[in-house]
Design a protein around this motif. Sequence first.
Motif, PDB file in Angstrom:
ATOM      1  N   GLN A 100      36.052 -14.553 -63.210  1.00 20.18           N
ATOM      2  CA  GLN A 100      36.778 -13.399 -62.675  1.00 20.18           C
ATOM      3  C   GLN A 100      35.937 -12.131 -62.587  1.00 20.18           C
ATOM      4  O   GLN A 100      36.358 -11.173 -61.921  1.00 20.18           O
ATOM      5  N   ILE A 101      34.765 -12.110 -63.220  1.00 19.42           N
ATOM      6  CA  ILE A 101      33.949 -10.897 -63.176  1.00 19.42           C
ATOM      7  C   ILE A 101      32.559 -11.177 -62.627  1.00 19.42           C
ATOM      8  O   ILE A 101      32.166 -10.635 -61.590  1.00 19.42           O
ATOM      9  N   ARG A 102      31.828 -12.038 -63.344  1.00 16.82           N
ATOM     10  CA  ARG A 102      30.434 -12.252 -62.950  1.00 16.82           C
ATOM     11  C   ARG A 102      30.315 -12.930 -61.586  1.00 16.82           C
ATOM     12  O   ARG A 102      29.534 -12.480 -60.733  1.00 16.82           O
ATOM     13  N   LEU A 103      31.071 -13.991 -61.353  1.00 13.50           N
ATOM     14  CA  LEU A 103      30.953 -14.717 -60.086  1.00 13.50           C
ATOM     15  C   LEU A 103      31.405 -13.889 -58.885  1.00 13.50           C
ATOM     16  O   LEU A 103      30.717 -13.880 -57.855  1.00 13.50           O
ATOM     17  N   PRO A 104      32.539 -13.150 -58.950  1.00 10.18           N
ATOM     18  CA  PRO A 104      32.873 -12.295 -57.797  1.00 10.18           C
ATOM     19  C   PRO A 104      31.838 -11.211 -57.522  1.00 10.18           C
ATOM     20  O   PRO A 104      31.549 -10.903 -56.362  1.00 10.18           O
ATOM     21  N   LEU A 105      31.276 -10.625 -58.583  1.00  6.44           N
ATOM     22  CA  LEU A 105      30.271  -9.585 -58.381  1.00  6.44           C
ATOM     23  C   LEU A 105      28.985 -10.156 -57.793  1.00  6.44           C
ATOM     24  O   LEU A 105      28.272  -9.460 -57.061  1.00  6.44           O
ATOM     25  N   LEU A 106      28.686 -11.403 -58.107  1.00 11.82           N
ATOM     26  CA  LEU A 106      27.468 -12.047 -57.610  1.00 11.82           C
ATOM     27  C   LEU A 106      27.750 -12.999 -56.449  1.00 11.82           C
ATOM     28  O   LEU A 106      26.955 -13.907 -56.203  1.00 11.82           O
ATOM     29  N   LEU A 107      28.871 -12.798 -55.755  1.00 12.42           N
ATOM     30  CA  LEU A 107      29.227 -13.706 -54.671  1.00 12.42           C
ATOM     31  C   LEU A 107      28.147 -13.739 -53.590  1.00 12.42           C
ATOM     32  O   LEU A 107      27.758 -14.823 -53.129  1.00 12.42           O
ATOM     33  N   VAL A 128      23.950 -16.928 -41.990  1.00 14.99           N
ATOM     34  CA  VAL A 128      24.973 -16.102 -41.326  1.00 14.99           C
ATOM     35  C   VAL A 128      26.280 -16.150 -42.105  1.00 14.99           C
ATOM     36  O   VAL A 128      26.938 -15.119 -42.324  1.00 14.99           O
ATOM     37  N   LEU A 129      26.679 -17.335 -42.548  1.00 16.04           N
ATOM     38  CA  LEU A 129      27.898 -17.449 -43.356  1.00 16.04           C
ATOM     39  C   LEU A 129      27.750 -16.717 -44.689  1.00 16.04           C
ATOM     40  O   LEU A 129      28.704 -16.094 -45.174  1.00 16.04           O
ATOM     41  N   ALA A 130      26.560 -16.765 -45.277  1.00 19.78           N
ATOM     42  CA  ALA A 130      26.325 -16.051 -46.539  1.00 19.78           C
ATOM     43  C   ALA A 130      26.443 -14.551 -46.369  1.00 19.78           C
ATOM     44  O   ALA A 130      26.751 -13.830 -47.335  1.00 19.78           O
ATOM     45  N   ALA A 131      26.224 -14.054 -45.166  1.00 28.56           N
ATOM     46  CA  ALA A 131      26.379 -12.621 -44.910  1.00 28.56           C
ATOM     47  C   ALA A 131      27.804 -12.257 -44.501  1.00 28.56           C
ATOM     48  O   ALA A 131      28.313 -11.195 -44.884  1.00 28.56           O
ATOM     49  N   LEU A 132      28.477 -13.149 -43.748  1.00 25.97           N
ATOM     50  CA  LEU A 132      29.804 -12.818 -43.228  1.00 25.97           C
ATOM     51  C   LEU A 132      30.908 -12.983 -44.263  1.00 25.97           C
ATOM     52  O   LEU A 132      31.858 -12.186 -44.295  1.00 25.97           O
ATOM     53  N   ILE A 133      30.813 -14.011 -45.108  1.00 27.86           N
ATOM     54  CA  ILE A 133      31.896 -14.266 -46.071  1.00 27.86           C
ATOM     55  C   ILE A 133      32.069 -13.113 -47.052  1.00 27.86           C
ATOM     56  O   ILE A 133      33.185 -12.607 -47.239  1.00 27.86           O
ATOM     57  N   ALA A 174      31.159 -10.021 -46.618  1.00 30.41           N
ATOM     58  CA  ALA A 174      31.585  -8.852 -45.838  1.00 30.41           C
ATOM     59  C   ALA A 174      33.079  -8.905 -45.539  1.00 30.41           C
ATOM     60  O   ALA A 174      33.763  -7.867 -45.549  1.00 30.41           O
ATOM     61  N   ALA A 175      33.604 -10.110 -45.266  1.00 31.23           N
ATOM     62  CA  ALA A 175      35.036 -10.240 -44.995  1.00 31.23           C
ATOM     63  C   ALA A 175      35.869 -10.085 -46.263  1.00 31.23           C
ATOM     64  O   ALA A 175      36.914  -9.423 -46.261  1.00 31.23           O
ATOM     65  N   LEU A 176      35.418 -10.665 -47.369  1.00 28.82           N
ATOM     66  CA  LEU A 176      36.187 -10.594 -48.617  1.00 28.82           C
ATOM     67  C   LEU A 176      36.139  -9.195 -49.236  1.00 28.82           C
ATOM     68  O   LEU A 176      37.104  -8.765 -49.885  1.00 28.82           O
ATOM     69  N   HIS A 177      35.042  -8.484 -49.023  1.00 29.64           N
ATOM     70  CA  HIS A 177      34.862  -7.169 -49.645  1.00 29.64           C
ATOM     71  C   HIS A 177      34.995  -6.033 -48.627  1.00 29.64           C
ATOM     72  O   HIS A 177      34.464  -4.950 -48.843  1.00 29.64           O
ATOM     73  N   ARG A 178      35.712  -6.277 -47.548  1.00 30.70           N
ATOM     74  CA  ARG A 178      35.808  -5.261 -46.507  1.00 30.70           C
ATOM     75  C   ARG A 178      36.532  -4.008 -46.987  1.00 30.70           C
ATOM     76  O   ARG A 178      36.309  -2.905 -46.457  1.00 30.70           O
ATOM     77  N   ASN A 179      37.407  -4.130 -47.987  1.00 36.15           N
ATOM     78  CA  ASN A 179      38.140  -2.970 -48.495  1.00 36.15           C
ATOM     79  C   ASN A 179      37.567  -2.443 -49.810  1.00 36.15           C
ATOM     80  O   ASN A 179      38.198  -1.637 -50.488  1.00 36.15           O
ATOM     81  N   ARG A 180      36.357  -2.910 -50.161  1.00 34.02           N
ATOM     82  CA  ARG A 180      35.718  -2.462 -51.403  1.00 34.02           C
ATOM     83  C   ARG A 180      34.356  -1.879 -51.056  1.00 34.02           C
ATOM     84  O   ARG A 180      33.383  -2.589 -50.856  1.00 34.02           O
TER      85      ARG A 180
END
Length: 321
Positions: free
Chosen positions: A229-236, A300-305, A307-313
């Motif tokens: 819940q912390i390390r993996l989302p921050l290092l996504l 490309v997927l590593a850059a887009l995913i 960006a989409a998940l963190h678009r509001n952060r």
Amino acid sequence: MNDPDLSLRLIASAGAVLQLAVTALALATYLMLERVLTSLLRGRLVSGRRHRRDHLPRIGGLLPMLAVIGAMAASLFVLVLWSFARSWWFPSLLPQRWDLMRITDALAMGAPVLTATLALAVAAAMLATALTLWLLEARSAHRMPLGTRLKVLVFLPLLLPQISFLFGLQLLFLVVDFSGSFFSVLLAHLVFVFPYAVLALSDPWAQLDPRFEKAAASIGASRGRIFWQIRLPLLLRPVLVTFAVAAAVSVGQYLPTLLIGAGRIVTVTTESVALASGGNRPAAALYALLQLLIPLAGFVLAALIPAALHRNRRAMHLQEG
């Protein structure tokens, strides 16, 4: 190695050992020269003298890089032309006839090859990324960085020539009747994919602010919860980049696929090499492009995913400048 006479495999083994010895000698020579030059130039490095007028050496270093980049761009352009060309004869500057349906026909005919390539790349990347996360998390749990001995073991396959130990691995798989299968090729790919995964993820893992983990632990969060819940989302983003790097390395493996797969596992890379020695240039160009486009899709997927998940952060966005 490929001779029908099995006795010649002993000569191949001797050649592999000799190549290993030459590589070890080269590494030892490099390390010795590094120590000697460091001791000789230490005084010059710590004296504080700086060469400010270094624009000519910088230009001299930039020009070869621009030439290499230009040659790569021209090669890609020629590959695209050959992929769509139906006939292209000297001295015409461009193809005389074009065939836009060649790509779809080639993809339809090469669907099993593309499927095997993607399956190997995804499986090897998933295993390598998971093993890297497990290794780094285990070392973090014991407050232990990656030691020198562990780094040597992990990165040893990158330092040694592939042929020097792939022949032994091939014989081992033949003895245990494990050669020529998808899983044997997957294990062979993992030998080379795993070091790149560790290399790609080690620095982002070490640079993550430890205060996040300490704050979560102070309110009673377990290590598993901190990781998920912390390390993996921050290092996504670094984790996805690691996955893309691992997949790209797997796609480019030729000798492990050919030797361990015993010719039964055909990928885009092995097919590209086979076509390059033939006379069908459009097909060879198309498979060479596929060999580039598959890793590109991963990045490309590593850059887009993220960006989409963190678009509001805003804090999770990449900072420019």
